[in-house]
Write an enzyme that holds these catalytic residues in place. Structure first.
Site, PDB file in Angstrom:
ATOM      1  N   PHE A  96      -2.174   4.620   7.228  1.00 31.20           N
ATOM      2  CA  PHE A  96      -3.203   5.105   8.170  1.00 31.20           C
ATOM      3  C   PHE A  96      -2.626   5.568   9.496  1.00 31.20           C
ATOM      4  O   PHE A  96      -3.282   6.296  10.239  1.00 31.20           O
ATOM      5  CB  PHE A  96      -4.244   3.993   8.434  1.00 31.20           C
ATOM      6  CG  PHE A  96      -3.775   2.970   9.444  1.00 31.20           C
ATOM      7  CD1 PHE A  96      -3.908   3.215  10.809  1.00 31.20           C
ATOM      8  CD2 PHE A  96      -3.184   1.777   9.035  1.00 31.20           C
ATOM      9  CE1 PHE A  96      -3.461   2.293  11.752  1.00 31.20           C
ATOM     10  CE2 PHE A  96      -2.728   0.856   9.965  1.00 31.20           C
ATOM     11  CZ  PHE A  96      -2.868   1.117  11.323  1.00 31.20           C
ATOM     12  N   LYS A 136      -2.085  10.861  -2.270  1.00 28.00           N
ATOM     13  CA  LYS A 136      -3.125   9.828  -2.089  1.00 28.00           C
ATOM     14  C   LYS A 136      -3.068   9.413  -0.623  1.00 28.00           C
ATOM     15  O   LYS A 136      -2.277   8.566  -0.235  1.00 28.00           O
ATOM     16  CB  LYS A 136      -2.828   8.639  -3.015  1.00 28.00           C
ATOM     17  CG  LYS A 136      -4.007   7.792  -3.418  1.00 28.00           C
ATOM     18  CD  LYS A 136      -4.752   7.116  -2.322  1.00 28.00           C
ATOM     19  CE  LYS A 136      -4.052   5.941  -1.700  1.00 28.00           C
ATOM     20  NZ  LYS A 136      -4.788   5.419  -0.496  1.00 28.00           N
ATOM     21  N   GLU A 160      -7.014   5.673   2.827  1.00 29.68           N
ATOM     22  CA  GLU A 160      -8.484   5.704   2.699  1.00 29.68           C
ATOM     23  C   GLU A 160      -9.155   5.442   4.055  1.00 29.68           C
ATOM     24  O   GLU A 160     -10.355   5.659   4.202  1.00 29.68           O
ATOM     25  CB  GLU A 160      -8.939   4.659   1.664  1.00 29.68           C
ATOM     26  CG  GLU A 160      -8.809   3.199   2.078  1.00 29.68           C
ATOM     27  CD  GLU A 160      -7.382   2.644   2.014  1.00 29.68           C
ATOM     28  OE1 GLU A 160      -6.417   3.425   1.890  1.00 29.68           O
ATOM     29  OE2 GLU A 160      -7.252   1.406   2.105  1.00 29.68           O
ATOM     30  N   SER A 210       3.008  -0.686   4.279  1.00 30.67           N
ATOM     31  CA  SER A 210       3.487  -2.038   4.587  1.00 30.67           C
ATOM     32  C   SER A 210       4.551  -2.486   3.575  1.00 30.67           C
ATOM     33  O   SER A 210       4.636  -1.952   2.464  1.00 30.67           O
ATOM     34  CB  SER A 210       2.313  -3.009   4.553  1.00 30.67           C
ATOM     35  OG  SER A 210       1.766  -3.032   3.247  1.00 30.67           O
ATOM     36  N   CYS A 252       5.180   2.828  13.322  1.00 29.71           N
ATOM     37  CA  CYS A 252       6.165   2.036  12.574  1.00 29.71           C
ATOM     38  C   CYS A 252       7.451   1.897  13.383  1.00 29.71           C
ATOM     39  O   CYS A 252       8.254   1.017  13.134  1.00 29.71           O
ATOM     40  CB  CYS A 252       6.466   2.683  11.236  1.00 29.71           C
ATOM     41  SG  CYS A 252       7.125   4.329  11.415  1.00 29.71           S
TER      42      CYS A 252
END
Ligand code: NAD
Length: 508
Positions: free
Chosen positions: A160, A184, A187, A237, A292
């Site tokens: 995200f 993908k 979400e 993660s 990150c």
């Protein structure tokens, strides 16, 4: 997207899948809200695609591969040239959507897009990047050369925190190498990713070459185990990345998994004081600590211990507000769940005996009282056994540890489970050289707080921050997305001498 009704009977857009060049409404019964983290407004709904839809996306990619791999490299490259121009043209519009769904400031949202755009620009050099090698006359009349050929259908799974940059790390290079792709997106904030995908289609990416499915674990697992997918790029993660790496690896796929972080900044007493403090606060709290490569731990060495009050004073000045408001330094974190997790970790730091110098838990932002805000939070007196140190917090929380020597600082960083980014702040070239040599971390910054490599290099990582040897973008990703074929050839002319049958393996 089209509009449907939510529970309050107001129109909510529904995010589409992209399969075989068609924007398709999912048949799924599972839809999740995409929520503005500053206001809790439902921006749209995203489907958790069915396994049948994942199959359809992979099948479309598989069908498109035959023609796409034969498309001349210059033609593939020119699509990227158009794509980069479209991204520039629409950057402000995408940044506004990105800021609304992710929470980061508009400046950060533009930065998110720009760092991805740089990868698209680099994909425009694929003609030279994908070149093979040639050695003439490896034996008498024999030449050897390598081809870098596309793999087939590849897939990307993104987090995200960079909904523009990280998808752009993946599909532009993958498809320009001649592969087809199934993306993908996260979400939690797929809207800006979908705007970029629309621009890629507008730029001329043919039907089936780029496909998008939405969802969570079920969709990810379906991609990792799909017989027709050759390679998986994952960013997210460490827990999920390890799962993806193992599952996709067991199913014979190439995998690169870029994962979690605990990035240290080591401060020597000879560092430039003002520059260093500004860098620490910007890298620690910018983007609400959800980069990150955010600095999450400051290691003050020797007399640099005395800098703590200045660090606190600077952090205290940061302005917490919605990302689109002018002057915002720290926006909301992505979700209520994420906020709750961060607050629990701050609680644990207090319980474990760290000193809470700044406490951002109870902040309220006028006009955005429902937002997922956490103010700048600073801990001193942190030890390496505390949960706040061993776990990735991924929020605006900075920990301060103290050591006496550079050797101790290096040992401390190298003992941490993660190895994504690290910074050293010093004016000493000898100290910097020792540090860059001995530190076991992927990205090293010397007087640079967030050393994310530009796209001609590759992003990397050590230990708990990366699985797989080849990183995203740069030269490494061309290797990742291609198969090397080595051809050894000899051509005979009519005058060639016939040496007869040779049963040895040596070429002469
Ligand atoms: P996440 O791991 O929760 O999600 C990443 C992706 O995996 C998403 O697309 C999500 O839908 C999917 N997913 C979630 N749970 C899953 C499960 N149980 N099984 C299969 N798939 C699942 O990560 P996030 O919270 O979206 O992103 C933040 C994390 O990403 C942080 O740990 C951060 O450090 C890391 N990150 C790393 C890098 C890097 O380059 N090393 C870059 C950006 C972010």
């Amino acid at each position: 997207m089209n509009a449907s009704q939510n529970n309050n009977n107001t129109a909510v857009a529904r995010v589409k899948l992209l399969i075989g060049g068609e924007a398709i409404e999912s048949q799924s019964h599972e839809w999740h809200d995409i929520i503005n983290p500053a206001t809790q407004q439902v921006l749209a709904q995203v489907p958790f695609a069915t396994v049948r839809e994942v199959d359809a996306a992979v099948s479309a990619a598989q069908q498109a591969f035959a023609a796409w791999r034969e498309t001349p490299i210059g033609a593939r490259m020119r699509i990227m040239l158009r794509f980069q121009a479209l991204i520039r043209e629409h950057s402000k519009r995408i940044a506004a959507v990105l800021s609304a769904e992710q929470g980061k400031t508009l400046a950060d949202a533009e930065g998110d897009i720009f760092r991805g755009l740089e990868v698209v620009e680099h994909a425009c050099s694929i003609g030279t990047l994908q070149m093979g090698e040639f050695a003439e006359n490896v034996a008498s009349g024999v030449d050897t050369y390598t081809l870098r050929q596309p793999l087939g259908v590849c897939a990307g799974i993104t987090p995200f925190n960079f909904p523009a940059m990280i998808p752009l790390w993946m599909f532009p290079m993958a498809i320009t190498c001649g592969n087809t792709f199934v993306l993908k997106p996260s979400e939690q904030d797929p809207l800006s990713t979908m705007l970029l995908v629309e621009l890629a289609v507008e730029a001329g990416v043919p039907a089936g070459v780029l496909n998008v499915v939405h969802g969570g674990k079920e969709v990810v697992d379906a991609l990792c185990t799909h017989k027709d997918i050759k390679a998986i790029s994952f960013v997210g993660s460490t827990a999920v990345g390890t799962h993806v790496y193992n599952l996709a690896g067991q199913h014979g796929k190439r995998v690169q998994a870029m994962m979690g972080a605990k990035n240290h900044a080591v401060v020597l007493p000879d560092a430039h004081r003002e520059q260093t403090l500004n860098a620490l606060v910007g890298a620690g709290f910018g983007a609400a600590g959800q980069r990150c490569m955010a600095t999450s731990v400051v290691v003050l060495v020797g007399a640099a211990r005395q800098w703590l009050p200045d660090l606190k004073a600077l952090a205290q000045q940061l302005k917490v507000n919605a990302g689109h408001e002018p002057g915002t330094d720290i926006g909301p974190v992505i979700s209520r769940k994420a906020r709750q997790r961060i607050v629990e970790l701050i609680d644990s730091g207090v319980e474990d005996g760290a000193t809470l110098e700044l406490d951002g838990r109870d902040i309220s932002v006028p006009g955005y009282e429902q937002g997922n805000f956490i103010g700048p939070t600073l801990f001193s007196g942190v030890t390496t056994d505390m949960r706040i140190y061993t776990q990735e917090i991924f929020g605006p929380v900075l920990l301060v540890l103290e050591v006496d020597t550079l050797d101790q600082a290096i040992a401390l960083v190298n003992a941490n489970p993660f190895g994504n980014g690290v910074g050293l702040f010093t004016q000493s070239g000898a100290a910097a050289r020792k540090f860059q040599s001995e530190i076991d971390v992927g990205q090293v910054g010397i007087n640079i707080p967030i050393p994310v490599p530009v796209p001609f290099f590759s992003f990397t990582g050590s230990r708990g921050s990366k699985l797989g040897d080849l990183g995203p973008y740069g030269k490494q990703v061309v290797q990742f997305y291609t198969q090397t074929k080595t051809v050894t050839s000899r051509w005979f002319d009519d005058e060639s001498v016939n040496h007869g049958v040779n049963t040895t393996i040596n070429l002469r």
